[in-house]
Design an enzyme around this catalytic site. Structure first.
Site, PDB file in Angstrom:
ATOM      1  CD  GLU A 132      -2.466   1.810   0.292  1.00  0.00           C
ATOM      2  OE1 GLU A 132      -3.362   1.122  -0.176  1.00  0.00           O
ATOM      3  OE2 GLU A 132      -2.161   2.948  -0.183  1.00  0.00           O
ATOM      4  CE  LYS A 188     -21.488   8.848   3.358  1.00  0.00           C
ATOM      5  NZ  LYS A 188     -20.842   8.537   2.075  1.00  0.00           N
ATOM      6  CD  GLU A 200     -25.835  15.791 -13.345  1.00  0.00           C
ATOM      7  OE1 GLU A 200     -25.110  15.602 -12.363  1.00  0.00           O
ATOM      8  OE2 GLU A 200     -25.699  15.165 -14.430  1.00  0.00           O
ATOM      9  NE  ARG A 234     -13.137   7.624  -6.358  1.00  0.00           N
ATOM     10  CZ  ARG A 234     -12.132   8.304  -5.810  1.00  0.00           C
ATOM     11  NH1 ARG A 234     -12.258   9.600  -5.560  1.00  0.00           N
ATOM     12  NH2 ARG A 234     -11.001   7.709  -5.500  1.00  0.00           N
ATOM     13  CG  ASP A 284     -13.783   2.045  -6.551  1.00  0.00           C
ATOM     14  OD1 ASP A 284     -14.700   1.273  -6.218  1.00  0.00           O
ATOM     15  OD2 ASP A 284     -13.641   3.188  -6.080  1.00  0.00           O
ATOM     16  CB  ALA A 326     -16.642   0.537   0.555  1.00  0.00           C
ATOM     17  CG  HIS A 375     -44.803  -0.780  17.635  1.00  0.00           C
ATOM     18  ND1 HIS A 375     -45.125  -0.054  16.507  1.00  0.00           N
ATOM     19  CD2 HIS A 375     -45.325  -0.119  18.698  1.00  0.00           C
ATOM     20  CE1 HIS A 375     -45.837   1.002  16.873  1.00  0.00           C
ATOM     21  NE2 HIS A 375     -45.971   0.995  18.199  1.00  0.00           N
TER      22      HIS A 375
HETATM   23  P1  FAD Z   1      -9.480   2.148  -2.905  1.00  0.00           P
HETATM   24  O1  FAD Z   1     -10.236   2.328  -1.649  1.00  0.00           O
HETATM   25  O2  FAD Z   1      -9.366   3.307  -3.819  1.00  0.00           O
HETATM   26  O3  FAD Z   1      -8.040   1.655  -2.481  1.00  0.00           O
HETATM   27  C1  FAD Z   1      -7.016   1.475  -3.402  1.00  0.00           C
HETATM   28  C2  FAD Z   1      -5.700   1.594  -2.664  1.00  0.00           C
HETATM   29  O4  FAD Z   1      -4.651   1.190  -3.538  1.00  0.00           O
HETATM   30  C3  FAD Z   1      -5.345   3.026  -2.241  1.00  0.00           C
HETATM   31  O5  FAD Z   1      -5.118   3.075  -0.849  1.00  0.00           O
HETATM   32  C4  FAD Z   1      -4.082   3.364  -3.027  1.00  0.00           C
HETATM   33  O6  FAD Z   1      -3.173   4.166  -2.303  1.00  0.00           O
HETATM   34  C5  FAD Z   1      -3.513   1.975  -3.287  1.00  0.00           C
HETATM   35  N1  FAD Z   1      -2.674   1.890  -4.479  1.00  0.00           N
HETATM   36  C6  FAD Z   1      -2.986   2.266  -5.743  1.00  0.00           C
HETATM   37  N2  FAD Z   1      -1.983   1.999  -6.590  1.00  0.00           N
HETATM   38  C7  FAD Z   1      -0.997   1.438  -5.842  1.00  0.00           C
HETATM   39  C8  FAD Z   1       0.301   0.951  -6.148  1.00  0.00           C
HETATM   40  N3  FAD Z   1       0.796   0.970  -7.384  1.00  0.00           N
HETATM   41  N4  FAD Z   1       1.047   0.461  -5.132  1.00  0.00           N
HETATM   42  C9  FAD Z   1       0.579   0.436  -3.853  1.00  0.00           C
HETATM   43  N5  FAD Z   1      -0.637   0.887  -3.525  1.00  0.00           N
HETATM   44  C10 FAD Z   1      -1.426   1.366  -4.499  1.00  0.00           C
HETATM   45  N6  FAD Z   1     -18.592   3.716  -1.162  1.00  0.00           N
HETATM   46  C11 FAD Z   1     -19.572   3.168  -0.393  1.00  0.00           C
HETATM   47  O7  FAD Z   1     -19.822   1.960  -0.499  1.00  0.00           O
HETATM   48  N7  FAD Z   1     -20.280   3.930   0.505  1.00  0.00           N
HETATM   49  C12 FAD Z   1     -20.030   5.248   0.667  1.00  0.00           C
HETATM   50  O8  FAD Z   1     -20.684   5.896   1.486  1.00  0.00           O
HETATM   51  C13 FAD Z   1     -19.018   5.848  -0.124  1.00  0.00           C
HETATM   52  N8  FAD Z   1     -18.723   7.163   0.003  1.00  0.00           N
HETATM   53  C14 FAD Z   1     -17.715   7.710  -0.742  1.00  0.00           C
HETATM   54  C15 FAD Z   1     -17.436   9.060  -0.582  1.00  0.00           C
HETATM   55  C16 FAD Z   1     -16.420   9.649  -1.321  1.00  0.00           C
HETATM   56  C17 FAD Z   1     -16.118  11.110  -1.136  1.00  0.00           C
HETATM   57  C18 FAD Z   1     -15.654   8.846  -2.220  1.00  0.00           C
HETATM   58  C19 FAD Z   1     -14.530   9.451  -3.004  1.00  0.00           C
HETATM   59  C20 FAD Z   1     -15.928   7.503  -2.392  1.00  0.00           C
HETATM   60  C21 FAD Z   1     -16.974   6.920  -1.653  1.00  0.00           C
HETATM   61  N9  FAD Z   1     -17.295   5.575  -1.796  1.00  0.00           N
HETATM   62  C22 FAD Z   1     -18.309   5.030  -1.049  1.00  0.00           C
HETATM   63  C23 FAD Z   1     -16.590   4.700  -2.745  1.00  0.00           C
HETATM   64  C24 FAD Z   1     -15.531   3.837  -2.019  1.00  0.00           C
HETATM   65  O9  FAD Z   1     -14.618   4.682  -1.353  1.00  0.00           O
HETATM   66  C25 FAD Z   1     -14.802   2.960  -3.017  1.00  0.00           C
HETATM   67  O10 FAD Z   1     -15.743   2.190  -3.745  1.00  0.00           O
HETATM   68  C26 FAD Z   1     -13.843   2.003  -2.307  1.00  0.00           C
HETATM   69  O11 FAD Z   1     -12.879   2.702  -1.562  1.00  0.00           O
HETATM   70  C27 FAD Z   1     -13.143   1.121  -3.343  1.00  0.00           C
HETATM   71  O12 FAD Z   1     -12.241   0.264  -2.709  1.00  0.00           O
HETATM   72  P2  FAD Z   1     -10.968  -0.313  -3.476  1.00  0.00           P
HETATM   73  O13 FAD Z   1     -10.310  -1.226  -2.503  1.00  0.00           O
HETATM   74  O14 FAD Z   1     -11.367  -0.843  -4.787  1.00  0.00           O
HETATM   75  O15 FAD Z   1     -10.043   0.945  -3.784  1.00  0.00           O
HETATM   76  P1  NAD Z   2     -21.349   9.919  -9.961  1.00  0.00           P
HETATM   77  O1  NAD Z   2     -21.133   9.089 -11.162  1.00  0.00           O
HETATM   78  O2  NAD Z   2     -22.230   9.409  -8.871  1.00  0.00           O
HETATM   79  O3  NAD Z   2     -21.954  11.336 -10.385  1.00  0.00           O
HETATM   80  C1  NAD Z   2     -21.324  12.174 -11.297  1.00  0.00           C
HETATM   81  C2  NAD Z   2     -22.355  13.166 -11.826  1.00  0.00           C
HETATM   82  O4  NAD Z   2     -21.669  14.177 -12.536  1.00  0.00           O
HETATM   83  C3  NAD Z   2     -23.360  12.521 -12.784  1.00  0.00           C
HETATM   84  O5  NAD Z   2     -24.658  12.877 -12.398  1.00  0.00           O
HETATM   85  C4  NAD Z   2     -22.974  13.107 -14.136  1.00  0.00           C
HETATM   86  O6  NAD Z   2     -24.080  13.285 -14.998  1.00  0.00           O
HETATM   87  C5  NAD Z   2     -22.382  14.453 -13.729  1.00  0.00           C
HETATM   88  N1  NAD Z   2     -21.439  15.015 -14.693  1.00  0.00           N
HETATM   89  C6  NAD Z   2     -20.484  14.356 -15.409  1.00  0.00           C
HETATM   90  N2  NAD Z   2     -19.772  15.222 -16.144  1.00  0.00           N
HETATM   91  C7  NAD Z   2     -20.286  16.467 -15.892  1.00  0.00           C
HETATM   92  C8  NAD Z   2     -19.970  17.781 -16.341  1.00  0.00           C
HETATM   93  N3  NAD Z   2     -18.969  18.003 -17.195  1.00  0.00           N
HETATM   94  N4  NAD Z   2     -20.701  18.821 -15.881  1.00  0.00           N
HETATM   95  C9  NAD Z   2     -21.718  18.600 -14.993  1.00  0.00           C
HETATM   96  N5  NAD Z   2     -22.056  17.380 -14.547  1.00  0.00           N
HETATM   97  C10 NAD Z   2     -21.339  16.321 -14.972  1.00  0.00           C
HETATM   98  O7  NAD Z   2     -19.867  10.271  -9.427  1.00  0.00           O
HETATM   99  P2  NAD Z   2     -19.369  10.905  -8.054  1.00  0.00           P
HETATM  100  O8  NAD Z   2     -20.469  11.606  -7.347  1.00  0.00           O
HETATM  101  O9  NAD Z   2     -18.134  11.673  -8.410  1.00  0.00           O
HETATM  102  O10 NAD Z   2     -18.956   9.628  -7.225  1.00  0.00           O
HETATM  103  C11 NAD Z   2     -17.965   8.720  -7.727  1.00  0.00           C
HETATM  104  C12 NAD Z   2     -18.234   7.320  -7.253  1.00  0.00           C
HETATM  105  O11 NAD Z   2     -18.006   7.251  -5.847  1.00  0.00           O
HETATM  106  C13 NAD Z   2     -19.678   6.888  -7.462  1.00  0.00           C
HETATM  107  O12 NAD Z   2     -19.808   6.171  -8.669  1.00  0.00           O
HETATM  108  C14 NAD Z   2     -19.977   6.006  -6.292  1.00  0.00           C
HETATM  109  O13 NAD Z   2     -19.839   4.658  -6.690  1.00  0.00           O
HETATM  110  C15 NAD Z   2     -18.931   6.358  -5.255  1.00  0.00           C
HETATM  111  N6  NAD Z   2     -19.597   7.012  -4.097  1.00  0.00           N
HETATM  112  C16 NAD Z   2     -20.540   6.303  -3.400  1.00  0.00           C
HETATM  113  C17 NAD Z   2     -21.173   6.889  -2.327  1.00  0.00           C
HETATM  114  C18 NAD Z   2     -22.187   6.105  -1.563  1.00  0.00           C
HETATM  115  O14 NAD Z   2     -22.236   4.903  -1.734  1.00  0.00           O
HETATM  116  N7  NAD Z   2     -22.982   6.737  -0.711  1.00  0.00           N
HETATM  117  C19 NAD Z   2     -20.884   8.202  -1.968  1.00  0.00           C
HETATM  118  C20 NAD Z   2     -19.945   8.902  -2.709  1.00  0.00           C
HETATM  119  C21 NAD Z   2     -19.303   8.288  -3.765  1.00  0.00           C
END
Ligand code: FAD
Ligand code: NAD
Length: 464
Positions: free
Chosen positions: A35, A52, A206, A272, A311, A319, A443
């Site tokens: 990592e 959150k 949007e 993303r 991802d 996640a 309930h």
């Molecule tokens: P990641 O969590 O991205 O982990 C990948 C790891 O790989 C990183 O730590 C990185 O440093 C490491 N890495 C990459 N390349 C290398 C390399 N070459 N060598 C060593 N290490 C490396 N999902 C939910 O289910 N619920 C939510 O509420 C939610 N909220 C979110 C809110 C935000 C703002 C964001 C950005 C995302 C949210 N997500 C949510 C999405 C969630 O974070 C991702 O789906 C999840 O983290 C994906 O897990 P992963 O293990 O695939 O990758």
């Molecule tokens: P998203 O795909 O959910 O939303 C992106 C939005 O941006 C879409 O509605 C799209 O139409 C719009 N868009 C794209 N290009 C645009 C432009 N040029 N101008 C204006 N609007 C544009 O992506 P996100 O909100 O960045 O989240 C990324 C990923 O992270 C999600 O796919 C989700 O899987 C994960 N995530 C999950 C949670 C959760 O589970 N509660 C919370 C946050 C993030």
């Protein structure tokens, strides 16, 4: 260069990678995890957990503000509340710290060898990890790619300065007076609510005509209404042209009219993309699906002994999906037959109200030609919702018409995220409407709305 050999090398310690490593080590598989940043990945450090925490703090502050304004229907009055944003961020960081150090402890306990460094792939069985300035070659029988994703930037507005990614928005040095959010997806909507409640003026731009396209209008309508009621301004069907400090964000609407939205900060949340570049992945020439690494139902890539999860493998980028895939791969490496074929990967949007979707949507069932019955139960008829002061929203069930097997659950309302467990269990266990309708639900709880939706689909609703 020093060399080590192992059975499983995991690249990436996010929810996918760290769960895979723990499970594999528990099953006796010698496991190395590389990592480059911090254990816990996007989710624990800059995603799910910090977002959150911020959402919760924002809600607490808004509640206090309403109480101070004398508009609390509960009759609670407080003096003028104040926000110490620095302390809010420190509290959030403390939660992240506790969870990430917990992951480190779990990895150690399981016997995983953790390498704190970036890995570069040499071939399907070898990677070089830079650990504290020294290169270490790791040879493995199985290579698991779990490198996650990164935010997409707009070419006209690269991240930096006033242009925020979600990572910047989760660690603000101060509260922007005017925040423009580009993208009304998960991140855009969750953080729009949070910043509005903290006190910023928020405007959302949007590109599509709808927010959260996978969710139908019945589910998103209460969220849109709440956004508008809170004072968030929404521009749908608009494209962003660029940004300058003096005028703000340049926007073009569907009629090609251009206007500017003044902004102190601009949060770009337009999706993303899988993290595939910069660490030698290209050299493996894996089959891709768009920008994501293509995998089969075992999470195997096109190269034998190379697996991919989370991802990196594309949508849904959640996640809990990454974790479940990680477990699935670990068990296969340990010799157990496994497939990743879930009936339901719940999706929760932590807006206010929250939205939950588990299993099939009505549109998906229609497209698949499945004849269905569906019914909704309004939370306005649920005692617990009323005692929480949150009566908007509903729980909806979708079942196959012929045998009443439940295909999907959908809900919108305060606190409905916690119903996702019940939804997922009933679908995975092949429950029928009669099974849920015949289960005694405590309930007063929101769960009674789940039972009532099933009862209603059977034509036996009691409380509506
Ligand atoms: P990641 O969590 O991205 O982990 C990948 C790891 O790989 C990183 O730590 C990185 O440093 C490491 N890495 C990459 N390349 C290398 C390399 N070459 N060598 C060593 N290490 C490396 N999902 C939910 O289910 N619920 C939510 O509420 C939610 N909220 C979110 C809110 C935000 C703002 C964001 C950005 C995302 C949210 N997500 C949510 C999405 C969630 O974070 C991702 O789906 C999840 O983290 C994906 O897990 P992963 O293990 O695939 O990758
Ligand atoms: P998203 O795909 O959910 O939303 C992106 C939005 O941006 C879409 O509605 C799209 O139409 C719009 N868009 C794209 N290009 C645009 C432009 N040029 N101008 C204006 N609007 C544009 O992506 P996100 O909100 O960045 O989240 C990324 C990923 O992270 C999600 O796919 C989700 O899987 C994960 N995530 C999950 C949670 C959760 O589970 N509660 C919370 C946050 C993030």
């Amino acid at each position: 260069m020093k060399e080590i050999s192992t059975r499983l090398l995991v690249i990436g310690g996010g929810p996918g990678g760290y769960v895979a490593a723990i499970r594999a080590a528990q099953l006796g598989v010698p496991t190395v995890l590389a990592e480059g940043a911090r254990a816990g990945g996007t989710c624990l450090n800059i995603g799910c957990i910090p977002s959150k925490a911020l959402i919760h703090a924002a809600q607490a502050f808004e509640t206090a503000r309403l109480q101070a304004a004398g508009t609390s229907p509960l009759g609670i009055r407080v003096q003028q509340p104040a926000l110490d944003l620095g302390q809010t961020v420190r509290w959030k960081d403390g939660i992240v710290q506790r969870l990430t150090s917990g992951v480190g402890a779990l990895l150690r306990k399981a016997g995983v060898q953790v390498l704190a460094g970036w890995a570069t792939i040499e071939d399907g069985k070898t990677a070089v990890v830079q650990v504290g300035g020294e290169a270490l070659r790791v040879r493995c029988e199985h290579l698991l790619l779990a490198t996650g994703s990164e935010p997409v930037a707009l070419p006209s507005m690269p991240f930096g300065g006033a242009i925020w990614s979600s990572t910047d928005a989760l660690s603000p040095a101060g509260l922007p007076r005017r925040l423009v959010v580009v993208g009304a997806g998960y991140i855009g909507l969750e953080l729009s609510f949070a910043y509005r409640k903290l006190g910023s003026e928020v405007t959302v731009v949007e590109a599509a005509q709808h927010v959260l396209p996978r969710y139908d209008e019945a589910l998103t309508r209460p969220v849109l209404d709440a956004l508008k009621k809170s004072g968030v301004v929404l521009h749908l069907g608009c494209s962003v042209q660029g940004w300058d400090e003096r005028h703000g964000v340049h926007v073009r609407n569907a009629n090609a009219d251009e206007f500017a939205l003044p902004a102190d900060k601009v949060l770009v949340a337009v999706g993303r993309r899988p993290r595939t570049a910069g660490f030698g992945l290209e050299g493996l020439q894996l089959t891709m699906q768009g920008r994501a690494v293509a995998v089969d139902a075992r999470c195997a890539t096109s190269m034998r002994g190379v697996w991919a999860i989370g991802d990196l493998t594309g949508e849904p980028m959640l996640a809990h999906r990454a974790m479940a895939q990680g477990e699935c791969v670990a068990e296969q490496v340990a010799g157990r037959p496994r497939r990743f074929e879930p009936m339901a990967i719940p999706a929760v949007c932590f807006t206010d109200p929250e939205i939950v979707l588990s299993g099939m949507t009505p549109d998906e069932a229609r497209a698949a030609g499945v004849e269905t019955v569906q019914a909704s139960f309004p939370l306005a008829a649920n005692g617990r919702a009323l005692t929480l002061g949150a009566e908007g929203g509903f729980v909806r069930v979708l079942a196959r018409k012929g045998d009443h097997v439940i295909l999907g659950w959908h809900a919108v309302g305060h606190g409905v995220a916690e119903l996702a467990a019940a939804f997922g269990q009933s679908i995975e266990m092949g429950a029928r409407l009669e099974d849920v309708a015949g289960t005694i639900h405590a309930h007063p709880t929101l769960g009674e709305a789940v039972q009532e939706a099933a009862l209603r689909a059977l034509g036996q609703a009691l409380h509506v």
